[in-house]
Design a protein around this motif. Structure first.
Motif, PDB file in Angstrom:
ATOM      1  N   LEU A   1       0.816  -1.218   0.000  1.00 16.14           N
ATOM      2  CA  LEU A   1       0.000   0.000   0.000  1.00 16.14           C
ATOM      3  C   LEU A   1       0.847   1.263   0.000  1.00 16.14           C
ATOM      4  N   ALA A   2       0.295   2.316  -0.609  1.00 11.23           N
ATOM      5  CA  ALA A   2       0.912   3.643  -0.530  1.00 11.23           C
ATOM      6  C   ALA A   2       1.026   4.046   0.934  1.00 11.23           C
ATOM      7  N   LYS A   3       2.178   4.584   1.314  1.00 10.49           N
ATOM      8  CA  LYS A   3       2.459   4.839   2.723  1.00 10.49           C
ATOM      9  C   LYS A   3       1.461   5.806   3.364  1.00 10.49           C
ATOM     10  N   ASP A   4       0.955   6.770   2.580  1.00 14.45           N
ATOM     11  CA  ASP A   4       0.038   7.746   3.167  1.00 14.45           C
ATOM     12  C   ASP A   4      -1.353   7.170   3.404  1.00 14.45           C
ATOM     13  N   GLN A   5      -1.604   5.920   2.961  1.00 15.57           N
ATOM     14  CA  GLN A   5      -2.913   5.311   3.212  1.00 15.57           C
ATOM     15  C   GLN A   5      -2.858   4.206   4.268  1.00 15.57           C
ATOM     16  N   LEU A   6      -1.667   3.912   4.803  1.00 13.40           N
ATOM     17  CA  LEU A   6      -1.546   2.861   5.807  1.00 13.40           C
ATOM     18  C   LEU A   6      -2.328   3.168   7.074  1.00 13.40           C
ATOM     19  N   SER A   7      -2.540   4.434   7.349  1.00 16.60           N
ATOM     20  CA  SER A   7      -3.289   4.793   8.564  1.00 16.60           C
ATOM     21  C   SER A   7      -4.751   4.371   8.485  1.00 16.60           C
ATOM     22  N   TYR A   8      -5.211   4.035   7.285  1.00 14.24           N
ATOM     23  CA  TYR A   8      -6.598   3.595   7.121  1.00 14.24           C
ATOM     24  C   TYR A   8      -6.754   2.081   7.285  1.00 14.24           C
ATOM     25  N   LEU A   9      -5.664   1.365   7.490  1.00 15.65           N
ATOM     26  CA  LEU A   9      -5.747  -0.075   7.734  1.00 15.65           C
ATOM     27  C   LEU A   9      -6.340  -0.294   9.122  1.00 15.65           C
ATOM     28  N   GLU A  10      -7.430  -1.047   9.204  1.00 17.61           N
ATOM     29  CA  GLU A  10      -8.167  -1.143  10.462  1.00 17.61           C
ATOM     30  C   GLU A  10      -8.681  -2.569  10.672  1.00 17.61           C
ATOM     31  N   SER A  11      -8.390  -3.139  11.845  1.00 19.51           N
ATOM     32  CA  SER A  11      -8.782  -4.525  12.128  1.00 19.51           C
ATOM     33  C   SER A  11     -10.292  -4.700  12.115  1.00 19.51           C
ATOM     34  N   GLU A  12     -11.023  -3.723  12.620  1.00 16.52           N
ATOM     35  CA  GLU A  12     -12.484  -3.863  12.632  1.00 16.52           C
ATOM     36  C   GLU A  12     -13.070  -3.755  11.224  1.00 16.52           C
ATOM     37  N   ALA A  13     -12.396  -3.028  10.330  1.00 16.04           N
ATOM     38  CA  ALA A  13     -12.840  -3.006   8.929  1.00 16.04           C
ATOM     39  C   ALA A  13     -12.658  -4.388   8.313  1.00 16.04           C
ATOM     40  N   PHE A  14     -11.567  -5.054   8.667  1.00 12.37           N
ATOM     41  CA  PHE A  14     -11.294  -6.407   8.162  1.00 12.37           C
ATOM     42  C   PHE A  14     -12.347  -7.395   8.653  1.00 12.37           C
ATOM     43  N   THR A  15     -12.591  -7.419   9.955  1.00  8.65           N
ATOM     44  CA  THR A  15     -13.531  -8.407  10.504  1.00  8.65           C
ATOM     45  C   THR A  15     -14.977  -8.078  10.106  1.00  8.65           C
ATOM     46  N   THR A  16     -15.328  -6.804  10.048  1.00 11.03           N
ATOM     47  CA  THR A  16     -16.696  -6.441   9.669  1.00 11.03           C
ATOM     48  C   THR A  16     -16.966  -6.752   8.207  1.00 11.03           C
ATOM     49  N   HIS A  17     -15.978  -6.535   7.333  1.00 13.33           N
ATOM     50  CA  HIS A  17     -16.187  -6.874   5.923  1.00 13.33           C
ATOM     51  C   HIS A  17     -16.318  -8.383   5.738  1.00 13.33           C
ATOM     52  N   ILE A  18     -15.566  -9.165   6.499  1.00 17.01           N
ATOM     53  CA  ILE A  18     -15.728 -10.621   6.426  1.00 17.01           C
ATOM     54  C   ILE A  18     -17.157 -10.998   6.791  1.00 17.01           C
ATOM     55  N   LEU A  19     -17.687 -10.369   7.838  1.00 23.90           N
ATOM     56  CA  LEU A  19     -19.073 -10.622   8.235  1.00 23.90           C
ATOM     57  C   LEU A  19     -20.034 -10.252   7.103  1.00 23.90           C
ATOM     58  N   LEU A  20     -19.844  -9.061   6.529  1.00 25.34           N
ATOM     59  CA  LEU A  20     -20.736  -8.607   5.459  1.00 25.34           C
ATOM     60  C   LEU A  20     -20.582  -9.465   4.208  1.00 25.34           C
ATOM     61  N   HIS A  21     -19.384  -9.959   3.947  1.00 26.14           N
ATOM     62  CA  HIS A  21     -19.175 -10.918   2.847  1.00 26.14           C
ATOM     63  C   HIS A  21     -20.100 -12.114   3.037  1.00 26.14           C
ATOM     64  N   GLU A  22     -20.117 -12.649   4.253  1.00 21.89           N
ATOM     65  CA  GLU A  22     -20.954 -13.831   4.511  1.00 21.89           C
ATOM     66  C   GLU A  22     -22.438 -13.483   4.445  1.00 21.89           C
ATOM     67  N   VAL A  23     -22.816 -12.317   4.959  1.00 24.77           N
ATOM     68  CA  VAL A  23     -24.208 -11.864   4.857  1.00 24.77           C
ATOM     69  C   VAL A  23     -24.634 -11.825   3.396  1.00 24.77           C
ATOM     70  N   CYS A  24     -23.775 -11.278   2.562  1.00 25.94           N
ATOM     71  CA  CYS A  24     -24.147 -11.011   1.174  1.00 25.94           C
ATOM     72  C   CYS A  24     -24.150 -12.255   0.286  1.00 25.94           C
ATOM     73  N   HIS A  25     -23.696 -13.396   0.790  1.00 29.50           N
ATOM     74  CA  HIS A  25     -23.913 -14.636   0.041  1.00 29.50           C
ATOM     75  C   HIS A  25     -25.417 -14.883  -0.131  1.00 29.50           C
ATOM     76  N   SER A  26     -26.203 -14.422   0.818  1.00 26.38           N
ATOM     77  CA  SER A  26     -27.654 -14.628   0.738  1.00 26.38           C
ATOM     78  C   SER A  26     -28.336 -13.611  -0.161  1.00 26.38           C
ATOM     79  N   ASN A  27     -27.667 -12.508  -0.433  1.00 25.50           N
ATOM     80  CA  ASN A  27     -28.262 -11.465  -1.266  1.00 25.50           C
ATOM     81  C   ASN A  27     -28.140 -11.776  -2.754  1.00 25.50           C
ATOM     82  N   GLY A  28     -28.961 -11.071  -3.538  1.00 21.77           N
ATOM     83  CA  GLY A  28     -28.892 -11.229  -4.983  1.00 21.77           C
ATOM     84  C   GLY A  28     -29.560 -12.509  -5.457  1.00 21.77           C
TER      85      GLY A  28
END
Length: 528
Positions: free
Chosen positions: A335-362
């Motif tokens: 990643l570009a160094k000026d964007q590393l501050s946006y790396l967030e553990s809760e973004a990682f775990t929450t997106h995994i959750l939403l990934h699984e939620v969205c298997h049911s969508n569509g």
């Protein structure tokens, strides 16, 4: 070229050892005894999956054990066979063939045209059974014609003792966890009857139990020929009550569905809300080769989903291990160094959750009423993983705007997603998650949502264009699934499912830095 392009020690080092455990001090003696019964069942399910994955697996395993090379045995156990998935399924044991696309679900000499021609000769009922999640295809000994065999018959020698262990485990849990005990009994019956729907509905009712036990034939990745046949997997989890309570609001599938950027004909107006279970993993077996699963949304059987919906299981301790040992080091390299501050553990775990939620969508059925899985065949898994990923990212921005997600901002979701793309692609684009992620990354770069600096070869999110790019990709994948046009999907994958020089160079830097590909589990419970 030798199959040992990497040494065995190097392959092992690519997976950081991670101890999967939780506090068990509050368990009763009977509950501990039940867990031991389930571990014994799991070891048999390991054998069953080895048989499903390749006809030569069990004999090879025996030879390796007789030879006594600990590194070979460890790798075989990690990969559930002799092929390294993140290296395009290269064999790491001398003398083994290419990984069979159809696993051991079909005769090794059977071709796709032969199977499809045979299907046309069958009645509607027999066609359904031939394409069922729960049958193998074999040749009749006298005529050499194809025929289907129920799993209960094909694997009876293993399923019978597995069912016995499940019944014994149920006895120990009857007084403290009756709902889990009921599921274990009904699942044991399903192993012998081949009727999985009743026990699937029992599993979907497990919402507040102490234990979360998942066991059965579910994922179809091992069947890369058609994506019809399911493989047995098994998990023993302990529920994390506080985390489960906090995440309940993310199960509002209908709100996400109603906002998807597609015409109404591609929407499902009657989605069943998915309960969410946050757990810590204690043991796994069967179709659980590395890389480790961090969450899952089951069942996959459309009939079961129609009757009882689906359930999300989010594996907390595994996710924490992945973010610390894998994702953070990768982000520092790509990643570009000026964007590393946006790396967030809760973004990682929450997106995994939403990934699984969205298997049911569509759409799960095409506009003409056929199953998407049946129409897209071998492309279905990669498209479904891409759909869940990008729709999950779309849902994340939606929930931030709605105020349902308060502790993660949209930019953190986007940047963390970009870093995670490289984590998935490392597993190889022959694998559904890796291919799906490659398609997404190339599409987002084409649309300007993600960019790469040609001089530094570092990647960044274009915050001005990313939201529209995510919306466009969500639209395109859902429409491709709903239309069920396999040729259009093939064209999409051929265009986007590849690695360009910038991604390849980034992957090389990750490799040179010695960053593990993933974590590998160590289960204290299994050695008690």
């Amino acid at each position: 070229m030798s199959v040992r392009v990497r040494s065995l020690a190097n392959r092992i080092a690519r997976y950081a050892a991670f101890e999967c455990k939780a506090d068990l001090s509050h368990l009763t003696e009977k509950e501990r005894a039940s867990l031991k019964q389930l571990v014994q069942a799991g070891k048999l399910l390991d054998q069953l999956y080895l048989r499903q994955a390749w006809s030569g697996n069990e004999a090879l395993q025996k030879r390796l054990q007789e030879r006594g090379d600990r590194e070979e045995i460890l790798l075989f156990d990690m990969y559930k066979g002799p092929w390294a998935s993140e290296d395009d399924d290269v064999p790491f044991i001398d003398g083994v063939p290419e990984r069979p696309k159809g696993g051991n679900f079909y005769p090794e000499d059977m071709t796709k045209p032969e199977f499809e021609s045979w299907l046309k000769t069958l009645s509607e009922h027999d066609q359904k059974e031939a394409k069922s999640f729960y049958t193998t295809i074999r040749r009749e000994s006298k005529t050499n014609n194809l025929t289907y065999i129920p799993y209960a018959e094909q694997y009876k020698d293993l399923l019978s003792p597995i069912a016995d262990h499940f019944h014994r485990a149920a006895e120990g849990l009857a007084s403290t966890d009756p709902d889990v005990a009921k599921f274990l009994k009904s699942r044991a019956d399903a192993f012998l009857s081949n009727d999985y729907l009743p026990s699937e509905l029992d599993w979907l009712k497990l919402k507040k139990s102490k234990f979360e036990i998942t066991a059965g034939p579910y994922e179809v990745y091992t069947d890369a020929l058609f994506g019809y046949k399911s493989a047995y997997e098994f998990y023993i989890h302990l529920r994390d009550e506080e985390s489960s309570r906090l995440l309940d609001e993310f199960s509002d599938l209908q709100s996400v569905e109603d906002h998807l950027p597609v015409p109404d004909k591609y929407r499902n107006p009657h989605l069943v809300p998915a309960p969410i279970s946050v757990v810590n993993q204690l043991f796994s077996a069967g179709d659980v080769a590395v890389p480790m699963t961090a969450a899952y949304n089951l069942p996959n059987d459309e009939e079961a989903i129609k009757h009882g919906g689906s359930k999300l299981v989010l594996i907390k301790n595994v996710q924490e291990g992945k973010f610390k040992h894998i994702l953070t080091p990768i982000a520092n390299v790509v990643l570009a160094k000026d964007q590393l501050s946006y790396l967030e553990s809760e973004a990682f775990t929450t997106h995994i959750l939403l990934h699984e939620v969205c298997h049911s969508n569509g759409p799960h059925y095409t506009l003409d009423g056929e199953k998407v899985r049946a129409k897209l065949q071998e492309h279905h898994s990669a498209m479904e993983e891409a759909k869940a990923d990008i729709a999950g990212l779309f849902a994340a921005a939606l929930m931030v705007r709605q105020g349902k997600i308060k502790n993660v901002c949209t930019k953190e979701f986007w940047v963390t997603f970009l870093a995670s793309a490289f984590r998935s692609i490392r597993f190889g684009i022959q694998e559904a998650h890796g291919l799906g992620q490659a398609c997404q990354l190339n599409y987002l770069i084409e649309k300007g949502g993600c960019e790469v600096d040609p001089e530094t070869n570092l990647f960044r999110v274009n915050f001005e264009k990313m939201e529209q790019a995510v919306s466009d990709l969500t639209h395109d994948i859902l429409v491709l699934q709903g239309d069920g046009d396999k040729q259009a999907v093939t064209d999409f994958i051929n265009k986007y499912g590849k690695l360009d020089e910038h991604v390849t160079r980034a992957l090389d830097r990750i490799e040179e830095a010695g960053i593990p590909v993933d974590i590998r589990p160590i289960y204290p419970l299994a050695s008690e």
